[in-house]
Structure formats: C-alpha cells, structure tokens
Design a protein around this motif. Structure first.
Motif, PDB file in Angstrom:
ATOM      1  N   GLY A  16       0.815  -1.218   0.000  1.00 48.60           N
ATOM      2  CA  GLY A  16       0.000   0.000   0.000  1.00 48.60           C
ATOM      3  C   GLY A  16       0.844   1.262   0.000  1.00 48.60           C
ATOM      4  N   GLU A  17       1.923   1.270   0.779  1.00 50.20           N
ATOM      5  CA  GLU A  17       2.815   2.435   0.817  1.00 50.20           C
ATOM      6  C   GLU A  17       3.571   2.609  -0.507  1.00 50.20           C
ATOM      7  N   ALA A  18       3.947   1.483  -1.119  1.00 46.90           N
ATOM      8  CA  ALA A  18       4.658   1.555  -2.403  1.00 46.90           C
ATOM      9  C   ALA A  18       3.720   1.993  -3.525  1.00 46.90           C
ATOM     10  N   SER A  22       3.375  -4.001  -8.357  1.00 40.52           N
ATOM     11  CA  SER A  22       4.418  -3.707  -9.345  1.00 40.52           C
ATOM     12  C   SER A  22       5.458  -2.742  -8.796  1.00 40.52           C
ATOM     13  N   ALA A  23       4.987  -1.750  -8.047  1.00 46.93           N
ATOM     14  CA  ALA A  23       5.916  -0.773  -7.463  1.00 46.93           C
ATOM     15  C   ALA A  23       6.826  -1.456  -6.440  1.00 46.93           C
ATOM     16  N   LEU A  24       6.255  -2.336  -5.613  1.00 46.20           N
ATOM     17  CA  LEU A  24       7.074  -3.064  -4.644  1.00 46.20           C
ATOM     18  C   LEU A  24       8.042  -4.004  -5.366  1.00 46.20           C
ATOM     19  N   VAL A  30      12.366  -7.594  -8.474  1.00 47.95           N
ATOM     20  CA  VAL A  30      11.772  -8.886  -8.813  1.00 47.95           C
ATOM     21  C   VAL A  30      10.554  -8.622  -9.694  1.00 47.95           C
ATOM     22  N   SER A  31       9.927  -9.686 -10.151  1.00 42.38           N
ATOM     23  CA  SER A  31       8.729  -9.517 -10.969  1.00 42.38           C
ATOM     24  C   SER A  31       7.516  -9.278 -10.076  1.00 42.38           C
ATOM     25  N   GLN A  32       6.467  -8.724 -10.682  1.00 44.80           N
ATOM     26  CA  GLN A  32       5.225  -8.514  -9.950  1.00 44.80           C
ATOM     27  C   GLN A  32       4.637  -9.857  -9.538  1.00 44.80           C
ATOM     28  N   THR A  33       4.874 -10.887 -10.342  1.00 41.72           N
ATOM     29  CA  THR A  33       4.386 -12.229 -10.021  1.00 41.72           C
ATOM     30  C   THR A  33       5.002 -12.740  -8.723  1.00 41.72           C
ATOM     31  N   ALA A  34       6.259 -12.429  -8.490  1.00 43.34           N
ATOM     32  CA  ALA A  34       6.913 -12.853  -7.247  1.00 43.34           C
ATOM     33  C   ALA A  34       6.221 -12.217  -6.045  1.00 43.34           C
ATOM     34  N   VAL A  35       5.900 -10.950  -6.146  1.00 45.41           N
ATOM     35  CA  VAL A  35       5.204 -10.265  -5.046  1.00 45.41           C
ATOM     36  C   VAL A  35       3.824 -10.877  -4.855  1.00 45.41           C
ATOM     37  N   TRP A  36       3.123 -11.165  -5.940  1.00 45.39           N
ATOM     38  CA  TRP A  36       1.813 -11.797  -5.852  1.00 45.39           C
ATOM     39  C   TRP A  36       1.909 -13.152  -5.145  1.00 45.39           C
ATOM     40  N   LYS A  37       2.951 -13.928  -5.454  1.00 45.79           N
ATOM     41  CA  LYS A  37       3.138 -15.231  -4.815  1.00 45.79           C
ATOM     42  C   LYS A  37       3.397 -15.077  -3.316  1.00 45.79           C
TER      43      LYS A  37
END
Length: 126
Positions: A16-18, A22-24, A30-37
């Motif tokens: 939320g802060e980022a 995608s921003a994080l 890393v990829s956005q998929t990694a953050v989603w995982k």
C-alpha cells in the motif's frame, strides 16, 4: 484488544505504501508475479529485500520479518577491551604460499621447503 500486525499484514501495508505490487516489485528488483506469490501463499518477504522495503516504504523491518529482526532485541555492549599484539599481524607475509611476499633471504628457502620433489642437492648433502 489491539490486533497484532502479522508479517502478512505488514507486507500488505508495504504494498500500500509503495502504491502497487508492481511498485514493490521494482523496489525489490523482482517480478510482480513474485510479489503476488508472497501474498497469495502467505510467504514471508525474503530476507534480502527487507531492508530495501523498509527504506522505501517506512514499514518497520520488525513488522515485516519479526523472526529476523525482533522488536525487543537487546544487544550486549562489551564491557572490556582486549588488547592485541600488532607485531604478528604485520608479518602476515610469512603465512603466504607465494614467495613473492617474502624477503629476499626467505624466498629461495621457501621454494625449497614447499617443493614436493626432493632436490638433488639435498640428496648429495645426505
């Protein structure tokens, strides 16, 4: 009773802060998929990204990874100093396998000492 912030909730706060996953992901390289995982599998934020995320988002490292950065960590301050002898440290070249770091008098002896094949001159002397 106040609800404690879990690492999963802290990760959501950091997103939320980022601004977005995608921003994080860009912050962590890393990829956005990694953050989603990380979110969908309720995984902890990997240790190598904790300090970057804390710096970029302001979410505390102790919230993101309390197992690595406990909030109540007490560090013992050393009470005495230990003196060391600087002389042996200054002669560090004596421990080198490379004779180039030795003095001119020591270099030939070092080559003979380290040779796996006995020299003919040693056999003649014996």
């Amino acid at each position: 009773m106040a609800e404690s912030v879990t690492p999963h909730i802290a990760l959501r706060l950091a997103i939320g802060e980022a601004g977005s996953q995608s921003a994080l992901a860009r912050i962590c390289a890393v990829s956005q998929t990694a953050v989603w995982k990380w979110l969908s599998r309720r995984k902890h934020l990997p240790a190598e990204h904790v300090l970057l995320v804390e710096k970029a988002t302001g979410v505390s490292r102790s919230l993101l990874r309390p197992d690595l950065y406990p909030d109540n960590l007490e560090v013992a301050v050393p009470t005495c100093r230990v003196a060391c002898d600087p002389a042996p440290a200054s002669n560090a070249y004596h421990f080198s396998d490379n004779p180039a770091g030795r003095t001119a008098a020591e270099a030939p002896a070092a080559m003979v000492d380290r040779s796996p094949i006995p020299s003919p001159s040693a056999e003649v002397r014996a």
